[in-house]
Scaffold this active site. Structure first.
Site, short mmCIF file in Angstrom:
data_model
loop_
_atom_site.label_atom_id
_atom_site.label_comp_id
_atom_site.label_asym_id
_atom_site.label_seq_id
_atom_site.Cartn_x
_atom_site.Cartn_y
_atom_site.Cartn_z
N CYS A 21 -0.40 3.23 -10.82
CA CYS A 21 -1.30 2.35 -10.06
C CYS A 21 -2.78 2.62 -10.31
O CYS A 21 -3.44 1.81 -10.95
CB CYS A 21 -0.99 2.42 -8.58
N ARG A 44 4.41 7.73 -15.27
CA ARG A 44 3.46 6.79 -15.86
C ARG A 44 2.04 7.38 -15.77
O ARG A 44 1.61 7.79 -14.71
CB ARG A 44 3.53 5.43 -15.12
N LEU A 47 -10.07 14.78 -1.35
CA LEU A 47 -11.24 15.53 -1.80
C LEU A 47 -10.80 16.84 -2.43
O LEU A 47 -11.41 17.87 -2.22
CB LEU A 47 -12.16 15.85 -0.62
N PHE A 74 0.82 -1.22 0.00
CA PHE A 74 0.00 0.00 0.00
C PHE A 74 0.85 1.27 0.00
O PHE A 74 0.33 2.36 0.25
CB PHE A 74 -0.93 0.00 1.22
N LYS A 98 2.71 13.13 -9.52
CA LYS A 98 2.46 13.80 -8.24
C LYS A 98 3.80 14.27 -7.70
O LYS A 98 4.86 13.84 -8.17
CB LYS A 98 1.76 12.87 -7.26
N ASN A 144 -7.72 0.87 -3.96
CA ASN A 144 -7.43 1.82 -5.04
C ASN A 144 -8.71 2.27 -5.75
O ASN A 144 -8.81 3.43 -6.16
CB ASN A 144 -6.43 1.22 -6.03
P1 NAD Z 1 8.22 -0.90 -11.73
O1 NAD Z 1 7.97 -0.95 -13.19
O2 NAD Z 1 8.89 0.30 -11.14
O3 NAD Z 1 9.10 -2.15 -11.29
C1 NAD Z 1 8.91 -3.44 -11.77
C2 NAD Z 1 10.28 -4.09 -11.87
O4 NAD Z 1 10.13 -5.48 -12.16
C3 NAD Z 1 11.15 -3.52 -12.98
O5 NAD Z 1 12.37 -3.06 -12.43
C4 NAD Z 1 11.36 -4.69 -13.94
O6 NAD Z 1 12.61 -4.67 -14.59
C5 NAD Z 1 11.22 -5.87 -13.00
N1 NAD Z 1 10.93 -7.14 -13.63
C6 NAD Z 1 10.07 -7.41 -14.66
N2 NAD Z 1 10.09 -8.71 -14.94
C7 NAD Z 1 10.95 -9.31 -14.08
C8 NAD Z 1 11.37 -10.65 -13.86
N3 NAD Z 1 10.89 -11.65 -14.59
N4 NAD Z 1 12.27 -10.88 -12.89
C9 NAD Z 1 12.76 -9.87 -12.15
N5 NAD Z 1 12.39 -8.58 -12.30
C10 NAD Z 1 11.49 -8.31 -13.25
O7 NAD Z 1 6.82 -1.13 -11.04
P2 NAD Z 1 6.37 -0.75 -9.54
O8 NAD Z 1 5.79 0.61 -9.50
O9 NAD Z 1 7.46 -1.10 -8.61
O10 NAD Z 1 5.15 -1.75 -9.35
C11 NAD Z 1 5.34 -3.14 -9.18
C12 NAD Z 1 4.03 -3.75 -8.70
O11 NAD Z 1 3.69 -3.19 -7.44
C13 NAD Z 1 2.83 -3.45 -9.60
O12 NAD Z 1 1.96 -4.55 -9.56
C14 NAD Z 1 2.18 -2.26 -8.93
O13 NAD Z 1 0.81 -2.15 -9.24
C15 NAD Z 1 2.40 -2.60 -7.48
N6 NAD Z 1 2.41 -1.45 -6.57
C16 NAD Z 1 3.12 -0.34 -6.89
C17 NAD Z 1 3.11 0.74 -6.02
C18 NAD Z 1 3.80 2.02 -6.39
O14 NAD Z 1 3.55 3.04 -5.73
N7 NAD Z 1 4.70 2.05 -7.40
C19 NAD Z 1 2.40 0.67 -4.83
C20 NAD Z 1 1.72 -0.50 -4.50
C21 NAD Z 1 1.73 -1.54 -5.39
#
Ligand code: NAD
Length: 436
Positions: free
Chosen positions: A262, A332, A252, A147, A325, A210
């Site tokens: 996300c 993204r 709000l 989260f 933000k 979300n």
């Molecule tokens: P991101 O794109 O920054 O990071 C994902 C990483 O995974 C990349 O560095 C990529 O190279 C790596 N990757 C892809 N395939 C791989 C594999 N087979 N083996 C190893 N590494 C691999 O994405 P993120 O923002 O960190 O989000 C990751 C997940 O977390 C998503 O599902 C997102 O919805 C969730 N999430 C993100 C946030 C946020 O604030 N960014 C918060 C909560 C949940």
């Protein structure tokens, strides 16, 4: 405890560094060698306050290392999966390619008793599918949704407002709960609630949280649309309804809406999954939440056009912000950049400035002009558009100072973050979102 974190992006890199900082021995694994090289040197490959300090301490003898070799996950007690789950190119559904690839690559290195803890945001049912993929290894699959908020990721990871762990029924599930309690012991001791659920509930907790947040933002933006045709002020309206504790003030704030890696893709993936489950109508409102959100970007563009007398063609428009933000370099699905690109499409000479996100923005939208220095960006602008609420633009830009940089006197406040009265008093035509 020995831990592996697979996927070292915004979520995984912070998780790995935070877990090392509380005494675990952590290996972070990613397929992106550039990220691994930076992280191994203690450098954050993206902007996240506080992360560099944790990485630096962790990689200099603090039990934290990074590699692109998945075989090095062997021997870890818990394997966190934090790879991306973006929107599919040709549909609203989540692209699970990376999750499946990561888990499949991990399987040969799992040993009985290991815990595979999914942290990525996934459609409900994914964990059950992954459980079958790892079944032959004797490891247990659990879901531990994340989260964290970008910009506050370190604090949110170390002091989460809740920990949720979805586990399978039976002994294996109970054993995995005990392991995760140990992993998160400092946070639990500090008062973070620790909720144990089944797998499906844990997956749904994340997407419904979300969905709720996105709905709250689009609700106030819908009120802004009504305010605009009635002469009402949505900021006052939000303040007034926010005093009701059942409603609350947070999220709000009317403006150009939500974006990032996300909320947009999560509500779309939720809609798509609900359709697959035959319950599309249950979350049909999320389509409207999405539509309201996208309309507000267009509204901001229209205000710039109106402010400049009906056309932005060949006018210099300075867009204050590129990140989705403040306190982040994440672009993204950034509403800020979307506004900039739309203005460029209308023939404006768009200059974008941002304290952290210029490099990322330039890579994706090289057609825009980028200027790092805020004042240089503002110089000689016909109009200013505030699209990301960095303090540099919201609090630390007195209108008199802006007036000294340009003869342009149009400001569009896409975040309702400026002091409208002060800007007007300084001679500017101020346009807010849902405000007269
Ligand atoms: P991101 O794109 O920054 O990071 C994902 C990483 O995974 C990349 O560095 C990529 O190279 C790596 N990757 C892809 N395939 C791989 C594999 N087979 N083996 C190893 N590494 C691999 O994405 P993120 O923002 O960190 O989000 C990751 C997940 O977390 C998503 O599902 C997102 O919805 C969730 N999430 C993100 C946030 C946020 O604030 N960014 C918060 C909560 C949940």
């Amino acid at each position: 405890m020995k831990l592996s974190v697979i996927g070292c992006g915004y979520l995984g890199a912070v998780h790995a560094a935070a877990m090392a900082s509380i005494g675990h021995e952590v290996v972070g694994i990613d397929v992106d060698q550039r990220k691994i090289d930076a992280l191994s040197k203690g450098e954050a490959p993206f902007f996240e306050p506080g992360l560099t300090d944790l990485l630096d301490a962790g990689t200099k003898g603090g039990g934290l290392r990074f590699t692109s070799d998945i075989a090095e996950a062997r021997g870890s007690r818990v394997h966190f999966i934090g790879v991306g789950t973006p929107q599919q190119k040709d549909s609203y559904a989540a692209d699970l390619t990376y999750v499946y690839a990561a888990v499949d690559a991990l399987v040969p290195h799992l040993t009985p008793g290991d815990v595979v803890a999914g942290k990525s945001t996934v459609p409900v049912g994914t964990a059950a599918e992954l459980s079958t993929r790892i079944a032959s290894t004797g490891a247990t699959l659990v879901w531990n949704p994340e989260f964290l908020r970008e910009g506050w990721a370190v604090k949110d990871t170390l002091e989460p407002d809740r920990l949720v762990v979805g586990v399978p029924e039976g002994e294996a599930g109970a054993a995995a709960v005990a392991v995760l309690r140990e992993v998160y012991a400092p946070a639990i001791a500090n008062g973070s609630p620790f909720l144990v659920t089944d797998l499906a509930t844990a997956e749904l907790v994340k997407v419904s949280a979300n969905a709720f947040l996105a709905t709250k933002i689009s609700f106030i933006n819908a009120m802004a649309e009504i305010a605009e045709v009635t002469g009402a002020d949505v900021s006052k309206l939000a303040e007034a309804i926010g005093y009701d504790e059942r409603i609350g003030r947070q999220f709000l704030k009317a403006g150009i809406g939500f974006g990032g890696g996300c909320l947009p893709k999560d509500i779309r993936a939720f809609s798509a999954r609900a359709e697959e489950l035959g319950r599309g109508e249950s979350v049909a409102f999320l389509r409207q939440v999405d539509e309201i959100n996208l309309r507000r970007r267009e509204r901001a563009v229209q205000l710039v056009v109106d402010g400049l007398g009906g056309s932005v063609f060949e006018k210099k428009v300075t867009v204050l912000g590129a990140a989705f933000k403040p306190h982040s370099d994440d672009i993204r699905d950034s509403p800020a950049l979307d506004v900039a690109v739309r203005l460029h499409g209308l023939g404006a000479n768009v200059t974008v400035t941002d304290p952290a996100a210029i490099e990322n923005a330039r890579r994706i939208h090289p057609q825009l002009t980028y200027v790092e220095d805020r004042d240089e960006a503002i110089r000689d602008a016909d109009a200013l558009v505030l699209v990301t609420e960095w303090d540099e633009y919201r609090r630390q830009l007195p209108p008199e100072h802006a007036s000294s940089l340009t003869d342009g006197r149009v400001v569009v406040d896409g975040r309702n973050g400026l002091d409208a009265a002060a800007w007007r008093a300084a001679g500017w035509a101020y346009y807010g979102m849902g405000r007269p």
